[in-house]
Design an enzyme around this catalytic site. Structure first.
Site, PDB file in Angstrom:
ATOM      1  CG  ASP A   1     -18.178  47.929 -18.822  1.00 49.69           C
ATOM      2  OD1 ASP A   1     -17.596  48.681 -18.617  1.00 49.69           O
ATOM      3  OD2 ASP A   1     -17.757  46.658 -19.013  1.00 49.69           O
ATOM      4  N   GLY A   2     -18.708  50.628 -21.177  1.00 50.98           N
ATOM      5  CA  GLY A   2     -18.283  50.985 -22.549  1.00 50.98           C
ATOM      6  C   GLY A   2     -16.934  50.595 -22.800  1.00 50.98           C
ATOM      7  N   GLY A   3     -16.450  51.121 -23.900  1.00 52.25           N
ATOM      8  CA  GLY A   3     -15.219  50.855 -24.356  1.00 52.25           C
ATOM      9  C   GLY A   3     -14.232  51.709 -23.756  1.00 52.25           C
ATOM     10  CG  PHE A   4     -13.589  55.117 -24.335  1.00 52.66           C
ATOM     11  CD1 PHE A   4     -12.296  54.872 -24.877  1.00 52.66           C
ATOM     12  CD2 PHE A   4     -14.635  55.566 -25.214  1.00 52.66           C
ATOM     13  CE1 PHE A   4     -12.212  54.954 -26.225  1.00 52.66           C
ATOM     14  CE2 PHE A   4     -14.497  55.589 -26.586  1.00 52.66           C
ATOM     15  CZ  PHE A   4     -13.318  55.350 -27.123  1.00 52.66           C
ATOM     16  N   GLY A   5     -14.818  53.125 -20.237  1.00 56.30           N
ATOM     17  CA  GLY A   5     -14.996  53.118 -18.817  1.00 56.30           C
ATOM     18  C   GLY A   5     -16.352  52.713 -18.411  1.00 56.30           C
ATOM     19  CB  THR A   6     -17.459  51.071 -15.246  1.00 56.95           C
ATOM     20  OG1 THR A   6     -16.472  49.975 -15.696  1.00 56.95           O
ATOM     21  CG2 THR A   6     -18.707  50.447 -14.688  1.00 56.95           C
ATOM     22  CB  VAL A   7     -21.866  54.547 -16.519  1.00 56.45           C
ATOM     23  CG1 VAL A   7     -22.860  55.803 -16.145  1.00 56.45           C
ATOM     24  CG2 VAL A   7     -20.931  55.097 -17.967  1.00 56.45           C
TER      25      VAL A   7
ATOM     26  CE  LYS B   1     -18.170  58.291 -20.359  1.00 52.34           C
ATOM     27  NZ  LYS B   1     -17.597  58.973 -21.788  1.00 52.34           N
TER      28      LYS B   1
ATOM     29  CG  ASP C   1     -18.910  57.005 -30.772  1.00 59.00           C
ATOM     30  OD1 ASP C   1     -19.187  56.086 -31.583  1.00 59.00           O
ATOM     31  OD2 ASP C   1     -18.727  56.544 -29.504  1.00 59.00           O
TER      32      ASP C   1
END
Length: 311
Positions: free
Chosen positions: A5-11, A25, A123
């Protein structure tokens, strides 16, 4: 099947009908910014092929209800997991493996900077460097990446990235260059020799930022207070020399002035030289005879990039 789970979406982990195991993603929402990042990542990854970049299989339409990007599944977690995350206790990343990780990651970024038009990742961090079962590198997450025009020296854009890794010159001047990735990679190198995270609020105030901590320790000839001693720095002379050379290289990458940083290709060549010296004629012994006696000696650059004295 959620695996991240990151800043832009869930994997998520999934399977295609042909049996391939994939990572999917799923972006959080279809705001204009999310759609832009979705299109950007799909456009960049669809034109890239390198053994150390995550393989991109496909995506949904940008007009779909769900924004999904599908990649090969890389099973062994991230470099961050193994250095200072939930898998650090396994101590699976030995010093030789860490040096190989540094080389393969540098090879991926050198490829990105060499394609036409070049790609600036924007990044670079250990959370975006994945590892397969054999600890080979797969660089991931191109949502913030930028195609870089061939006829300009920089791109003016609002700074984006992860705290602790963002190029200070980019942050101050809003000018993105390929040396912004080099700065971030310098932080990655320090993580590899220290096993410390890029930002840690539990450290002393002056050492919360790992890059600043590394610069200070190197300038004060206190490298033993920075490195992970469990890697053999204090017990094996050859390993100590090799880690010292990587520290010197990281120091060059972390220069405040972007023009003083080496290009990523030179970083890659230097890392390969360290590895060749260490694994060449004496089996697995890490021997680096060209390493200076202390980190205060100047780096012996093999190109026209100015040498940076560490005094």
């Amino acid at each position: 099947m959620e695996i991240g789970d990151g800043g832009f979406g869930t994997v998520y982990k999934g399977h295609l009908r042909d049996g391939r195991v994939v990572a999917v993603k799923r972006l959080y929402n279809n705001s204009c910014r999310r759609v832009e990042q979705f299109l950007n990542e799909a456009a960049i990854l669809s034109r890239l092929r390198h053994p150390n970049l995550v393989l991109f299989y496909g995506c949904t339409s940008s007009r779909s209800r769900e924004l999904l990007l599908v990649y090969e599944f890389v099973p062994n977690g991230t470099v961050a997991d193994h250095l200072h995350g939930h898998r650090a206790a396994e101590r699976a990343l030995t010093w030789p493996l860490r040096l190989s990780v540094a080389i393969e990651a540098a090879a991926a970024f050198a490829y990105l900077h060499a394609v036409e038009p070049p790609v600036v990742h924007r990044d670079v961090k250990t959370n975006n460097i994945l590892l397969d079962d054999n600890f080979h590198v797969k660089v991931a997450d191109f949502g913030l990446s930028r195609l870089f025009p061939l006829d300009v020296t920089h791109v003016s854009t609002a700074p984006q990235g992860t705290p602790g890794y963002v190029d200070p010159e980019y942050h101050q001047c809003y000018q993105l260059t390929d040396r912004s990735d080099v700065y971030s990679f310098g932080v990655v190198l320090v993580e590899l020799i220290s096993s410390k995270p890029a930002v840690d609020v539990t450290r002393d105030r002056s050492e919360i930022n790992l890059a600043g901590m590394a610069i200070n320790k190197i300038q004060q000839c206190q490298l033993e207070q920075l490195v992970d001693l469990g890697l053999g720095y204090g017990s094996d002379e050859a390993t100590r020399k090799a880690m010292t050379m990587v520290a010197e290289l990281a120091f060059r990458c972390l220069q405040q002035n972007g023009e003083m940083r080496p290009p990523i290709r030179e970083v890659l060549d230097a890392l390969r030289s360290i590895q060749d010296d260490g694994f060449g004629k004496k089996g697995d012994a890490l021997i680096a005879p060209r390493s200076p006696d202390t980190v205060h000696a100047p780096w012996d650059s093999m190109s026209t990039t100015p040498s940076i004295s560490l005094v």
